[in-house]
Design a protein around this motif. Structure first.
Motif, PDB file in Angstrom:
ATOM      1  N   MET B   1      36.173  33.081  41.677  1.00 10.93           N
ATOM      2  CA  MET B   1      35.146  32.077  42.011  1.00 10.93           C
ATOM      3  C   MET B   1      35.824  30.778  42.443  1.00 10.93           C
ATOM      4  SD  MET B   1      32.212  30.302  39.641  1.00 10.93           S
ATOM      5  CE  MET B   1      31.242  31.718  39.170  1.00 10.93           C
ATOM      6  N   LYS B   2      35.585  30.385  43.679  1.00 12.78           N
ATOM      7  CA  LYS B   2      36.252  29.182  44.195  1.00 12.78           C
ATOM      8  C   LYS B   2      35.278  28.019  44.326  1.00 12.78           C
ATOM      9  CE  LYS B   2      40.169  30.845  46.815  1.00 12.78           C
ATOM     10  NZ  LYS B   2      40.893  30.586  48.065  1.00 12.78           N
ATOM     11  N   GLU B   3      33.994  28.313  44.376  1.00 12.45           N
ATOM     12  CA  GLU B   3      32.996  27.268  44.578  1.00 12.45           C
ATOM     13  C   GLU B   3      31.888  27.409  43.541  1.00 12.45           C
ATOM     14  OE1 GLU B   3      32.945  24.810  46.734  1.00 12.45           O
ATOM     15  OE2 GLU B   3      34.880  25.402  47.609  1.00 12.45           O
ATOM     16  N   SER B  51      30.434  26.981  37.814  1.00 12.02           N
ATOM     17  CA  SER B  51      31.359  26.173  38.601  1.00 12.02           C
ATOM     18  C   SER B  51      32.781  26.337  38.093  1.00 12.02           C
ATOM     19  CB  SER B  51      30.976  24.692  38.520  1.00 12.02           C
ATOM     20  OG  SER B  51      32.036  23.885  39.002  1.00 12.02           O
ATOM     21  N   PRO B  52      33.745  26.472  39.002  1.00 10.35           N
ATOM     22  CA  PRO B  52      35.164  26.507  38.568  1.00 10.35           C
ATOM     23  C   PRO B  52      35.632  25.172  38.005  1.00 10.35           C
ATOM     24  CG  PRO B  52      34.996  26.605  40.965  1.00 10.35           C
ATOM     25  CD  PRO B  52      33.591  26.679  40.440  1.00 10.35           C
TER      26      PRO B  52
END
Lengths: 261, 261, 261, 261
Positions: B1-3, B51-52
């Motif tokens: 998960m980047k976003e 969220s990351p």
């Protein structure tokens, strides 16, 4: 908010402006001096700068109104035919390494937009001891700027400041140099322990000469008197502690005294 | 998960909703109050926000089921013809500076989608001492909001809170102001040392008036009684320590007593 | 400044250059050695590397001129028909995790541009004790490089260094391997408490053999003498402390002595 | 290196593989267990994962060869007609919050590529005391997984672990759930002070049943014996300290003893 946001409050034509920066730092000298200039010279707000690299925080006014932490750029129109002034102030500096670079870059963008050809950043450097008559030390981003500042009483001494200049006051010199904008940093001696209106006054006296203006110091003098009371109480307590120690421990060395005082 | 990822759980039509935020903070007052509202008003979950920039962590339920740390947005439909309520809760706030700005921006996006025209954020501020009858202090992002809150018993005093408001409770006021959404923050006095259901009740009593609802406080009262036991044990220990000190050291000053108590 | 900026100062044709890196680290051994090479071999500056992942800081020269923190790449043309040298130095390493990867990647880009087929990184590793005749330990990114270094007196021992190599000196080996550039790291033993010109000399003696050059050590020897004075004073103080302890506490164990000494 | 880089070392057809993760964590239980599986089952390396969010560091082998910090994915082909195994190990976890999310996302990408329908993550949780016969506690991302694990002796108790599960072992459950991959975490009780091969063995005994394999424990038993020596020395020292305290201070309470032991 994912990116820095610039809000333009007002537009003004400025005549060959000089940019003064006074963000929070050692002894809050730069902040006190720059805010005092804004108050005394009836500066007008041109920009608010918001950034997710500033602290995630609001400041609450005495009326209970919360304002998002930001930087502000003010302008002073010179009544005479002299140069105008841009003043950068704010509640906080960036809390992140890269944020310092980004925000300083933004200030320089605004400076270039107004054709700024001279920047002066204001700060303090900590001596660790209470200073009665603080000297002002200087740093520049072009060696040719040294002489004029020395003529005004600014000192240049090796190792002052020793560890370089951190934050916007330093980066405006470093990044300013890369954009070929001459910039100087004025640093008032200060203990580093307290907010220091005396140091702020010393810096303003230099600025008065550079900007060819007069600044009423009364308010700063009052704040200095208040701090004087605080400081003298601290000194008394230290002397008492010192005397008690002398009674308990036979021979304090010169080193110990310096450490305490 | 980047976003950041927003998962919509349910869609509801809401009537002129007011948004309440109660994320973790001082004394967990906001979190306790908001979660209590969700339980007592049978709120329905609309969104999960991942969220990351939240901690890289799962929370494990008593059944052993792990849930990824997230924020949740609930809705309460008002049975009467009054306003509906959106409630934002979560296990954690962002662990990164920029994450606070990003997540608060996301909450405001959702608020705007539902036409929210009023936001109330819930928090505590630490007094450093155990408070029996906590006052509620307020901050707003438009001065016109002060009077109505004062009429409900919310106090506005200079320097409370002194250092501003950090995190989502503050940023919703600051960033909300930039989107022209009126927002208030209610802060319950609390020691700052313990999770404080008493402070949460005090805040809910104000919210009852604002939202024109009634909330059963029984569960919070039970938790408050449990905390009362903990607190009185701490107090006894402190008194014992104090008495021992008095026996050992002849004359404790008023300062010492305040420091201990 | 939002991204790394590379400023080319000069362009030179280089003959099969070997790249030497000496950024700040344990005992500043690498930095001292690399800067000494630059001074003694009249190296010419090819590049300045600026990055928002370096500290937000200027360094102030003794003349009062502020320079933005950066990395510099110098070149030495070999007068004989031998190999030329590229030398990477700087005031600071990255203050951010990802910055180390980004900056090391940039150094490797420059290395590839000049056809570098060998990299030597310089560092120290802390022994926790003052070392009179420091050994030089090695690490490589291709096992075939070990033998040649051992022939020059470089030691390879399991667990030295135990915790791996952190920062540019390590990453140039790790990321260099991914680009198939052979690379070695030379680490001089050092206490870890002080800047160590003795360790720097020991490393330079190995480099003299590798680079087939001669380096005048006089300046480093003078600095070493100065440090010697500092160190002997520290030792005396420790011995006094030790003697006092022995008088106060009947039987110090061997462990205690090692801990003090 | 600005982005994560995946290097494929080998390609294998895998039959309905189960993914095991054993990255560094409490007591290094997961890492010890996963590395032991790789050694004993002659696993083959499929991938190396490099990331600028891992520490900027190389690990030096006993031969002096530096390897860039990375994560590795191994595969075990089952000789019988059973399921194959993917094993994720590494020297370090991410040092940055967002890095945990990014790297776990990458592991899940690989899992999905191989059609993984079951994930088991391995870890420890600290009891603060030395445990002779460590229990294994479980957490899952689907409640239906609890029963099977309980049948194998895995315990599910409220508040174990209390603070959730941090890092890849937790995120694989949380992010795995969002991709609908069933995942369990096995946590061995451990003091939290030392690397714990006993806890690793306890976890492997559960894995033997889940994977329907037999694992030779001899090497872990030897390491456990070594640790046993260390632990018994620590215990002796504590008992001595306890006895000395008892002689000096008349009546230690039960609380003190628990604190020491």
């Amino acid at each position: 908010m994912k990116e820095m946001e610039i809000e333009q409050i007002k537009s003004l034509d400025l005549n060959d402006p000089i940019l003064i920066e006074g963000l929070p730092g050692v002894g809050h000298i730069g902040k006190l001096a720059a805010e005092h200039l804004i108050d005394e010279l009836d500066a007008e707000k041109l920009y608010e700068i918001y950034s997710p690299k500033l602290p995630p925080q609001v400041i609450v006014s005495k009326e209970g109104v919360a304002e998002l932490v930001n930087l502000e750029v003010y302008a002073v129109k010179n009544d005479e035919e002299g140069r105008d002034i841009l003043i950068v102030v704010g509640d906080h500096q960036s809390v992140e390494n890269e944020g310092h670079y980004e925000i300083t870059g933004q200030i320089l963008d605004i400076a270039e937009e107004y054709g700024v050809k001279e920047i002066i950043t204001l700060g303090g450097f900590a001596t660790g001891e209470i200073v009665d008559e603080p000297d002002i030390y200087g740093a520049v981003n072009e060696e040719s700027l040294v002489e004029e500042l020395e003529d005004l009483g600014v000192k240049f001494e090796e190792g002052k400041p020793g560890g370089g200049i951190v934050g916007a006051s330093g980066l405006l010199l470093g990044l300013g140099s890369r954009r070929e904008i001459p910039a100087s940093c004025l640093m008032g001696e200060t203990s580093g322990y307290i907010v220091d209106p005396v140091g702020a006054q010393s810096i303003l006296k230099i600025l008065e000469q550079i900007l060819n203006i007069e600044v009423d110091m009364q308010e700063l003098e009052e704040r200095a008197d208040e701090m004087e009371d605080v400081v003298s109480k601290i000194r008394q307590k230290k002397q008492q502690a010192q005397q008690q120690q002398q009674q308990q421990q036979p021979q304090p060395t010169q080193d110990d005294l310096r450490y305490i005082g």
